[in-house]
Design an enzyme around this catalytic site. Sequence first.
Site, short mmCIF file in Angstrom:
data_model
loop_
_atom_site.label_atom_id
_atom_site.label_comp_id
_atom_site.label_asym_id
_atom_site.label_seq_id
_atom_site.Cartn_x
_atom_site.Cartn_y
_atom_site.Cartn_z
N ASP A 175 -9.11 -4.45 -6.09
CA ASP A 175 -8.56 -3.78 -4.83
C ASP A 175 -9.44 -3.18 -4.13
O ASP A 175 -9.42 -3.21 -2.73
CB ASP A 175 -7.44 -3.11 -5.65
CG ASP A 175 -6.55 -2.58 -4.62
OD1 ASP A 175 -5.57 -3.03 -4.02
OD2 ASP A 175 -7.17 -1.38 -3.70
N HIS B 96 -8.01 -4.97 -1.21
CA HIS B 96 -6.78 -4.15 -0.84
C HIS B 96 -6.27 -4.65 0.48
O HIS B 96 -4.94 -4.97 0.61
CB HIS B 96 -7.14 -2.90 -0.75
CG HIS B 96 -5.93 -1.81 -0.30
ND1 HIS B 96 -4.96 -1.79 -1.38
CD2 HIS B 96 -5.58 -1.28 0.71
CE1 HIS B 96 -4.06 -0.86 -0.83
NE2 HIS B 96 -4.23 -0.57 0.43
N SER C 200 1.12 -1.25 -0.12
CA SER C 200 0.12 -0.01 0.00
C SER C 200 0.81 1.33 -0.07
O SER C 200 1.83 1.29 -0.78
CB SER C 200 -0.94 0.01 1.15
OG SER C 200 -2.11 0.89 1.08
#
Length: 205
Positions: free
Chosen positions: A131, A186, A14
């Site tokens: 995601d 995600h 991330s």
Amino acid sequence: MKENPDGVNLIGYSQGGLVGRGLIMSLDNHNIHSFISLSSPQMGQFGDSALFHKFFPKLIKEYAYKFFYTVKGQMLSVGNYWNDPHHQDLFLNMSAFLPFINNQISHQRNNDFKRNFLRLKNLILIGGPDDGVVDPWQSSHFGFIDNYEQLVPMKQQQIYQYDTFGLKSLEELGRVHVKVMANVNHFEWHKNHTVFDKFILPFLN
């Protein structure tokens, strides 16, 4: 790195992928072999996902630039990589991080950044269409949208075509590996065994 002179690998997940790239480009003579960028918005963010609204309930993406491209907005991490395709002048002039590490602006370490990035033996870019946070999700592969909000893939991006920090050179050396996997949220990338076995483990040597 000092304790492992034969080389190390770096994984950034991330926002950590952006921090990791900044680290690589800033460190002269680093010995990082493989950099694994796991669902990281390498070309920035321009989307109002549920997570975005959780932290910024009163902002919508079309007007977020009015906050993020201010001194106060740059005190927040997302402001440092908020990439509004409709306000690129403000992005280049006000964003304190992403244009800097992309070598889109002139600074004293332009050449150092490119030289250090090209020390990588492998760049692994991992992301996918489900995601749900990185927006556009192709940002994880250095793709992004233009001012018509149409996707511009990595090889058509100016940072690639002008090779501002070495991405094109690294790709032409066969060192850039783009990995796509659907049906991964995600918050699950770093927990997914298939992602690890297929996309990460082969580069940890």
